[in-house]
Design a protein around this motif. Structure first.
Motif, PDB file in Angstrom:
ATOM      1  N   ALA A  75       2.232  17.510   0.093  1.00 44.75           N
ATOM      2  CA  ALA A  75       3.421  17.258  -0.723  1.00 44.75           C
ATOM      3  C   ALA A  75       4.709  17.873  -0.159  1.00 44.75           C
ATOM      4  CB  ALA A  75       3.201  17.785  -2.135  1.00 44.75           C
ATOM      5  N   SER A  94       5.491  23.337  -2.532  1.00 42.30           N
ATOM      6  CA  SER A  94       5.219  22.228  -3.473  1.00 42.30           C
ATOM      7  C   SER A  94       3.789  22.224  -3.996  1.00 42.30           C
ATOM      8  CB  SER A  94       5.472  20.874  -2.806  1.00 42.30           C
ATOM      9  OG  SER A  94       6.832  20.728  -2.507  1.00 42.30           O
ATOM     10  N   HIS A  95       2.875  22.818  -3.236  1.00 41.37           N
ATOM     11  CA  HIS A  95       1.468  22.853  -3.703  1.00 41.37           C
ATOM     12  C   HIS A  95       1.355  23.514  -5.070  1.00 41.37           C
ATOM     13  CE1 HIS A  95       2.075  26.692  -1.462  1.00 41.37           C
ATOM     14  NE2 HIS A  95       1.434  27.178  -2.501  1.00 41.37           N
ATOM     15  N   ASN A 136       1.920  20.610  -7.736  1.00 39.08           N
ATOM     16  CA  ASN A 136       1.062  19.427  -7.846  1.00 39.08           C
ATOM     17  C   ASN A 136      -0.398  19.763  -8.141  1.00 39.08           C
ATOM     18  OD1 ASN A 136       0.025  20.267  -5.395  1.00 39.08           O
ATOM     19  ND2 ASN A 136       1.074  18.718  -4.171  1.00 39.08           N
TER      20      ASN A 136
END
Ligand code: FES
Ligand SMILES: [Fe+2]
Ligand SMILES: [Fe+2]
Lengths: 340, 68
Positions: free
Chosen positions: B48, B58-59, B62
């Motif tokens: 991501a 970003s992990h 998500n």
């Protein structure tokens, strides 16, 4: 920097004393001012006392123009500082509450810190800057940050000689990167100055001190408190872990806000750099610094989590301060000090 | 580093990136070096990131590996 304008009886006396070269001053008045103020103030929002603490700590960093460097280790001033610190620390401990049982392995500690960072509440200044903030509001935001970011990483550096082993290697690895990995002009503090300059702001450390409210000073004073006391080395490690864990995603939002307002890469570089750097730092700080420290010395566990929870708490207050001001159509800076 | 130690090490961070330390090169598919300004890097594992090959945090948004 110049000595700031005083904000009450204690800072008025303190700055008068610092302005003298007589190192055997009468400190009774200073102590009386503290005795009067301390019982019924919320020290986090006390302009006079937070400014005193800031100035007393600043003697250990870059000092003040026309103030003797000898004041740094003056026993009377250290004793005065200790009184303020005791009140400040117990206020933070009261806010943080009791620390739940700390896990034993570095991996579990990192996970718990990530969860803590994730659960941080409070209004998001980053979201607002990304989507709505005006240039004036971004300037205010940068001025608020400048009192730390123009000496970014320095308070945590105090802890290096107090650590050993894996935790020390981790801290040095992070700090090396904070100071630009040896590339001149690329210290994070210098990148921040470049951003400020891009918005027409004065990049001298402390140039806007008179506009910075107590709550912002408190968030920086907290770092100096944790950094300067060996017994709080766990707290400064926990502070850094949360700081790093709450940086990458907000930094990308700040960069987006600046681009929305038409600024280019020179101005966004500080935030772009933090998207990438802090995605690295958060892993090192959680697992190797905080986790490594506690694995090596489980007794440091509560201190690490005290520091971690304290920064979550202060971030929330600081975010709320800024968003409340903007919601009410005011500046987040101290009234009357907006322009200089 | 002693002769017995590897020149580079990779830490697989649960729910996060690969943390790569030591002496290594990152090349793109054409064999060109990927711009890099730091020694230790975090390589995105969740897919991501907006700055691939690097991780941008970003992990955390998500739910990457949340259930493992
Ligand atoms: S692993 Fe961090 S953004 Fe993909
Ligand atoms: Fe930084
Ligand atoms: Fe960092």
């Amino acid at each position: 920097m110049k000595l700031p304008a005083h904000r009450g009886p204690a800072s008025a006396l303190l700055f008068e004393i610092l302005g003298q070269d007589d190192l055997s001053p009468d400190l009774q008045g200073l102590n009386e001012a503290a005795t009067l103020a301390l019982p019924d103030t919320d020290i986090l929002y006390d302009e006079d006392l937070q400014l005193c603490l800031f100035a007393l700590y600043e003697l250990h960093y870059a000092g003040f123009d026309e103030v003797s460097d000898r004041w740094e280790w003056h026993p009377g001033l250290l004793a005065f500082r200790a009184r303020l610190e005791a009140a400040f620390e117990s206020r933070l401990r009261e806010a943080v509450g009791s620390i739940p049982k700390v896990p034993g392995t570095a991996e579990e500690i990192a996970m718990e810190l990530f969860e803590l960072a994730n659960s941080s509440e409070g209004p998001s200044v980053a979201d607002f800057v990304s989507r709505h903030a005006s240039i004036e509001q971004v300037q205010q935001f940068l001025i608020q940050k400048s009192i730390y970011q123009l000496k970014e990483a320095d308070p945590h550096t105090w802890a290096i000689p107090r650590l050993t082993g894996r935790g020390k290697s981790a801290l040095v690895e992070i700090q090396f990167d904070e100071y630009g990995s040896g590339r001149p002009g690329k210290m994070h503090s210098e990148l921040f100055a470049q951003t400020m300059a891009g918005l027409g702001l004065d990049t001298g450390f402390g140039a806007y001190i008179n506009a910075i409210p107590a709550i912002t000073l408190a968030s920086v004073n907290m770092m100096s408190l944790f950094g300067l006391h060996r017994r709080l080395r766990g707290a400064i490690a926990g502070h850094l872990a949360i700081y790093e864990m709450t940086s990458s995603i907000p930094s990308s939002r700040y960069a987006r806000g600046l681009r929305r307002l038409g600024f280019g890469t020179e101005v966004t570089e500080y935030f772009d750099e933090h998207v990438e750097a802090d995605a690295v730092h958060e892993q090192i700080a959680g697992r190797d610094l905080a986790g490594g420290l506690i694995e090596a010395d489980p007794q440091l566990g509560p201190a690490v989590f005290f520091g971690a929870r304290a920064v979550c708490f202060m971030d929330e207050l600081l975010g709320r301060w800024q968003m409340d001001a903007w919601d009410q159509g005011r500046s987040s800076l101290r009234a009357g000090e907006l322009s200089r | 580093m002693s002769a017995s130690e590897p020149e580079a090490s990779i830490v697989v961070c649960p729910r996060g990136p690969l943390l790569v330390r030591g002496d290594f090169e990152i090349l793109d598919a054409a064999g060109q070096p990927v711009p890099r300004t730091r020694g230790t890097v975090a390589l995105c594992r969740c897919g991501a990131s907006a700055i691939k090959p690097y991780c941008d945090g970003s992990h955390k948004l998500n739910g990457f590996e949340k259930n493992s």
